[in-house]
Scaffold this motif. Structure first.
Motif, PDB file in Angstrom:
ATOM      1  N   ASN A  78       0.718  -1.190  -0.028  1.00 31.86           N
ATOM      2  CA  ASN A  78       0.108   0.095   0.005  1.00 31.86           C
ATOM      3  C   ASN A  78       0.852   1.244  -0.033  1.00 31.86           C
ATOM      4  OD1 ASN A  78      -2.529  -1.378   0.050  1.00 31.86           O
ATOM      5  ND2 ASN A  78      -2.087  -1.797   2.455  1.00 31.86           N
ATOM      6  N   GLY A  87       0.032  -5.770  -4.615  1.00 35.06           N
ATOM      7  CA  GLY A  87      -1.151  -6.087  -4.169  1.00 35.06           C
ATOM      8  C   GLY A  87      -1.067  -7.542  -4.479  1.00 35.06           C
ATOM      9  N   GLY A 147      -2.986  -6.642  -0.379  1.00 39.12           N
ATOM     10  CA  GLY A 147      -2.555  -6.036   0.646  1.00 39.12           C
ATOM     11  C   GLY A 147      -2.438  -7.366   1.898  1.00 39.12           C
TER      12      GLY A 147
END
Length: 468
Positions: free
Chosen positions: A407, A426, A428
């Motif tokens: 992130n 990604g 997360g």
């Protein structure tokens, strides 16, 4: 009606219960419970509070019941290397030490009196880190020999929590490999090595693969939480779970599991145990379906997490990224893997002291401190890409970053810029997704790992960062 699966993902600073189910061919996540974690001082040592952690595990189960979403199965993953020794009545012997505790100082030399460092690496393929279980157990042998003598079982922490839930003691493969006591050839404990080191071979029980059923809740747990479900071993090493869920992972893509630690590497069919690999401090940890996670441990976001905490948590990580970007021309750098940053009393002061010692300009503002951390981390990533390519003779044009660190847009862009590689970021919640994926695979929801990764890509997607 949806069938739910529960991942209990416990990290060094927090834990969370995440429910997953399939909806229109996609994986849907729901966090139902979160709790804090951290090492506590006990008898002058850094230790884990296991009774409190188990209490939190059960509170999260109660939250599932309160939400009316009873999981069909569940599994627990944690960090690596830490363990419990149990006596014949299943009582923990001694303290449950945390990996940042200093009692392993000098234990490497004791191990190398018995087996030289290069021979140990050739035998296990696991990088030297002073907190590895092999050195922790040497500390037990030399400092608390009575506990080694009384021990009947050794369980890694997720295996211990699974035991508390079910009453069944089973040891899982991926976390066990981090001990530096497992053979990459047999995929089981290296009993000859264990005997040579003077550890008690009988406490090391056979290893089981992710997807193994541990059992249902014990009657006691069932009565307390209000339901029962099946406990299924995920890849209990959190990084092994995270790597399962890397959606862009192909033969020409690297991964970074980015959190408190950054684990950067590739998947291999065989371990690389060469002297060059040892000198560059790469490791061959066990993965799903006997794959090897050939990777380097990099200090990761621990440094910025520590600085943020020292500032009273008044800035978000996004704000710290912005402040670092505003100081992007600040020239100073640190070696993020230096032992000075493993467990300092004050991370901010440790960074300043390192800069003074090595002739760098000392950072003064929070933005400059953050810039030093993020720039140094991205440069470490770039250097690791070069090392992996040199060690494997292969080229890797892409990096997929997963975990909480994915992130951090500023760090992702820095990584692309400094490595010259395309970065995909990604999902997360990679560790929890990988945990859930194993449970779903065991339940027949997917045919294999490739199908799971395709579903993860469709479900969560990735963000792309090109080198500038």
């Amino acid at each position: 009606m949806a069938e739910y699966y529960l991942a209990v993902d416990i990290g060094a600073s927090s834990g969370r219960h995440i429910l997953g189910h399939l909806e229109d061919g996609r994986i849907v996540l729901e966090e139902v419970y979160r709790f804090e974690n951290g090492m506590e001082k006990k008898d002058g040592h850094l230790c884990w509070n296991l009774p409190r952690l188990f209490h939190e595990i059960k509170e999260g189960l109660k939250a599932c019941r309160a939400a009316g979403k009873i999981p069909k199965s569940m599994g627990i993953d944690t960090w690596a290397v830490d363990y419990v020794l149990l006596d014949g009545e299943d009582r923990i012997l001694g303290n449950t030490y945390g990996y940042r505790d200093g009692r392993t100082k000098g234990m490497d030399k004791e191990v190398y009196k018995i087996i030289p460092e290069d021979a140990l690496y050739a035998r296990t393929g696991i990088q030297k880190q002073m907190f590895n279980t092999i050195y922790q157990l040497m500390a037990v042998k030399t400092q608390e020999p009575e506990n080694m003598e009384k021990a009947e079982w050794l369980l890694m922490l997720p295996d211990y929590f699974h035991f508390l839930l079910t009453g069944n003691k089973l040891s899982e493969y991926t976390n066990a490999t981090s001990t530096q006591l497992v053979s990459p050839e047999t995929k089981q404990w290296d009993y000859e090595l264990i005997e040579r080191l003077g550890y008690k071979p009988s406490v090391f029980r056979p290893l089981h693969m992710p997807g193994t059923v541990v059992g249902p809740f014990s009657k006691e747990v069932e009565e307390e939480v209000g339901f029962t479900c099946e406990v299924v071993m995920p890849a209990t090493h959190d990084t092994a779970s995270a790597v399962i869920s890397v959606p862009a992972l192909t033969d020409d893509c690297l991964y970074i599991s980015s959190g408190t630690w950054s684990l950067m590497g590739i998947e291999n069919d065989k371990a690389i145990c060469s002297p060059e690999s040892r000198e560059r401090n790469f490791t061959n940890e066990g993965g799903y379906e006997y794959r090897f996670r050939y990777l380097k441990n990099i200090m990761g976001l621990w440094m910025i997490q520590s600085v943020r905490h020292e500032l009273g948590d008044k800035y978000s990580f996004a704000q710290l990224c912005d402040m670092a970007e505003a100081e992007s021309d600040f020239p100073s750098r640190v070696d993020v893997n230096d032992d000075a940053f493993l467990a300092p009393d004050n991370m901010t002061e440790a960074i300043k002291a390192y800069c003074r010692k090595h002739g760098w300009r000392e950072p003064e503002t929070t933005g400059q401190i953050a810039a030093v951390i993020y720039q140094s981390l991205a440069e470490s990533y770039a250097e690791t890409v070069r090392e992996i390519e040199a060690l494997t003779g292969r080229t890797f044009p892409a990096i997929n970053i997963v975990g909480g660190g994915s992130n951090a847009a500023y760090l992702n862009q820095l990584t692309a810029d400094k490595s010259g590689r395309c970065v995909y970021a990604g999902p997360g919640e990679a560790t929890a997704i990988g945990n859930l994926a194993v449970q779903m695979l065991k339940d027949g929801k997917f045919e294999g790992l490739a199908q799971v990764r395709a579903c993860i890509y469709d479900s969560f997607g990735v963000k792309k960062y090109e080198a500038r």
